[in-house]
Design a protein around this motif. Structure first.
Motif, PDB file in Angstrom:
ATOM      1  N   GLY A 256       0.795  -1.226   0.000  1.00  0.00           N
ATOM      2  CA  GLY A 256       0.000   0.000   0.000  1.00  0.00           C
ATOM      3  C   GLY A 256       0.829   1.278   0.000  1.00  0.00           C
ATOM      4  O   GLY A 256       0.504   2.187   0.748  1.00  0.00           O
ATOM      5  N   PRO A 257       1.886   1.390  -0.798  1.00  0.00           N
ATOM      6  CA  PRO A 257       2.310   0.502  -1.894  1.00  0.00           C
ATOM      7  C   PRO A 257       3.488  -0.408  -1.491  1.00  0.00           C
ATOM      8  O   PRO A 257       4.097  -0.228  -0.435  1.00  0.00           O
ATOM      9  N   GLU A 258       3.784  -1.366  -2.396  1.00  0.00           N
ATOM     10  CA  GLU A 258       5.051  -2.092  -2.303  1.00  0.00           C
ATOM     11  C   GLU A 258       6.167  -1.105  -2.659  1.00  0.00           C
ATOM     12  O   GLU A 258       6.017  -0.285  -3.545  1.00  0.00           O
ATOM     13  N   VAL A 259       7.289  -1.213  -1.970  1.00  0.00           N
ATOM     14  CA  VAL A 259       8.359  -0.220  -2.114  1.00  0.00           C
ATOM     15  C   VAL A 259       9.558  -0.855  -2.830  1.00  0.00           C
ATOM     16  O   VAL A 259      10.080  -1.881  -2.374  1.00  0.00           O
ATOM     17  N   TYR A 260       9.988  -0.216  -3.921  1.00  0.00           N
ATOM     18  CA  TYR A 260      11.098  -0.750  -4.721  1.00  0.00           C
ATOM     19  C   TYR A 260      12.242   0.256  -4.810  1.00  0.00           C
ATOM     20  O   TYR A 260      12.025   1.466  -4.933  1.00  0.00           O
ATOM     21  N   TRP A 261      13.429  -0.286  -4.773  1.00  0.00           N
ATOM     22  CA  TRP A 261      14.655   0.488  -5.012  1.00  0.00           C
ATOM     23  C   TRP A 261      15.222   0.022  -6.358  1.00  0.00           C
ATOM     24  O   TRP A 261      15.679  -1.109  -6.485  1.00  0.00           O
ATOM     25  N   PRO A 262      15.204   0.862  -7.395  1.00  0.00           N
ATOM     26  CA  PRO A 262      15.731   0.445  -8.703  1.00  0.00           C
ATOM     27  C   PRO A 262      17.262   0.508  -8.729  1.00  0.00           C
ATOM     28  O   PRO A 262      17.869   1.397  -8.122  1.00  0.00           O
ATOM     29  N   TRP A 263      17.854  -0.413  -9.443  1.00  0.00           N
ATOM     30  CA  TRP A 263      19.302  -0.385  -9.708  1.00  0.00           C
ATOM     31  C   TRP A 263      19.515  -0.084 -11.187  1.00  0.00           C
ATOM     32  O   TRP A 263      18.880  -0.699 -12.043  1.00  0.00           O
ATOM     33  N   PHE A 264      20.421   0.851 -11.468  1.00  0.00           N
ATOM     34  CA  PHE A 264      20.730   1.231 -12.843  1.00  0.00           C
ATOM     35  C   PHE A 264      22.180   0.896 -13.168  1.00  0.00           C
ATOM     36  O   PHE A 264      23.049   0.949 -12.293  1.00  0.00           O
ATOM     37  N   LEU A 265      22.411   0.574 -14.413  1.00  0.00           N
ATOM     38  CA  LEU A 265      23.779   0.475 -14.922  1.00  0.00           C
ATOM     39  C   LEU A 265      24.082   1.792 -15.624  1.00  0.00           C
ATOM     40  O   LEU A 265      23.359   2.184 -16.544  1.00  0.00           O
ATOM     41  N   VAL A 266      25.111   2.504 -15.181  1.00  0.00           N
ATOM     42  CA  VAL A 266      25.413   3.827 -15.738  1.00  0.00           C
ATOM     43  C   VAL A 266      26.764   3.811 -16.439  1.00  0.00           C
ATOM     44  O   VAL A 266      27.676   3.074 -16.064  1.00  0.00           O
ATOM     45  N   TRP A 267      26.873   4.635 -17.487  1.00  0.00           N
ATOM     46  CA  TRP A 267      28.114   4.781 -18.238  1.00  0.00           C
ATOM     47  C   TRP A 267      28.188   6.208 -18.774  1.00  0.00           C
ATOM     48  O   TRP A 267      27.207   6.949 -18.751  1.00  0.00           O
ATOM     49  N   ARG A 268      29.370   6.587 -19.249  1.00  0.00           N
ATOM     50  CA  ARG A 268      29.550   7.948 -19.742  1.00  0.00           C
ATOM     51  C   ARG A 268      28.810   8.156 -21.049  1.00  0.00           C
ATOM     52  O   ARG A 268      28.850   7.306 -21.944  1.00  0.00           O
TER      53      ARG A 268
END
Length: 307
Positions: A256-268
């Motif tokens: 209510g709500p479900e809580v998410y932490w996104p992971w990103f792949l980053v590059w230049r």
């Protein structure tokens, strides 16, 4: 022509550029007589004279001048072939940093495209993003906002997500509403800048109570002490997701709500190395449904775009 070798062509280019056998030999790190002999062999195999030489000077013959640009082009293509072969064999080294999460199949996905080196320095998301920007890393798995990408000149793709849970005292392991939880923010922005930004947005959007601390208790034993003092379930950060809980504490799913932490792949942005882009594709293609866009899920709007 069958006997012509690439090294002989490199010798030809070196002499043509130096117009001096002694300097060309020094540049090539070979003996002068050996260089002279190899040029003679090349001229014999090609069937043309490449240089006019006397005791005082060396100059290209018309045939040598005509063949020089074609030779340079051939050597360039040979070098490109070698680089491509190296990438296909996984020989090119790509440096990857992370915070605390990596894909379980990381090693299986990348050997065909690059030699992936996992950096030993585990640092917060904002630090790893800055290291990619300054060239200390080629890639990093971290959480970034759209404005971070713009500030540092980075690009990002979604690579994974953690569903965050809460930790509470007692033995009640039932689900808890997000608005009935606490979320901690630490005064140490050097270590917790990214988490604080995320937590502030989480509190604002879901009604969770933001609690300011100054003891580094986002993780570890200090976090458990905060849970005991709170009297309410406390959202666990991504760095604490795999920590073993003390026997007096329990994990509770948040809804209510479900809580998410996104992971990103980053590059230049503008990254020119094909091996880096190949690793991005190898790790991000086919990531699949992570649940973060499902009805009843929450993830920060400030996070980087992940399409």
């Amino acid at each position: 022509m069958a006997g012509v070798e690439l090294r002989q062509l490199r010798y030809f280019v070196a002499v043509a550029e130096e117009l001096n056998f002694g300097r060309a030999a020094e540049r090539l790190l070979i003996a002068g007589p050996s260089l002279s002999q190899q040029i003679k062999v090349l001229e014999r195999d090609l069937g043309v004279s490449l240089f006019d030489r006397d005791r005082r000077s060396v100059s290209l013959t018309p045939a040598g001048a005509a063949l020089l640009p074609h030779t340079r082009d051939l050597l360039e293509r040979a070098d490109d072939l070698q680089r491509r072969a190296g990438r296909l064999s996984g020989a090119e080294r790509v440096r990857l940093g992370y915070v605390n999460w990596l894909p379980a199949d990381l090693v299986a996905r990348t050997p065909a495209v690059a030699q992936l080196h996992i950096d030993a320095w585990i640092a917060p998301s904002h630090t790893q993003a800055a290291r990619v920007a300054d060239g200390s890393l080629d890639l990093a798995v971290c959480w970034v906002r759209t404005e971070d990408l713009e500030q540092y000149g980075l690009q990002a793709r979604l690579i994974g997500a953690d569903r965050l849970y809460a930790v509470a005292t007692g033995d009640d392991a039932s689900d808890v509403l997000a608005r009935d939880t606490d979320v901690l923010l630490d005064d140490d922005t050097t270590s917790w800048s990214s988490w604080n930004l995320y937590a502030e947005e989480l509190a604002r959007d879901t009604g969770a109570r933001a609690v300011h601390i100054s003891d580094g208790g986002i993780t570890g034993s200090a976090f458990f002490d905060h849970v005991r003092r709170s009297g309410r379930p406390v959202i666990n950060s991504p760095k604490g997701q795999s920590a073993q809980l003390p026997p007096d504490l329990v994990q509770r799913r948040v809804r209510g709500p479900e809580v998410y932490w996104p992971w990103f792949l980053v590059w230049r942005g503008g990254e020119a190395r094909p091996a880096v882009r190949a690793v991005v594709d190898a790790l991000c293609d086919g990531v699949g449904d992570l649940g973060i866009d499902a009805p009843g899920a929450w993830r920060p709007d400030s996070g980087a775009h992940w399409q």
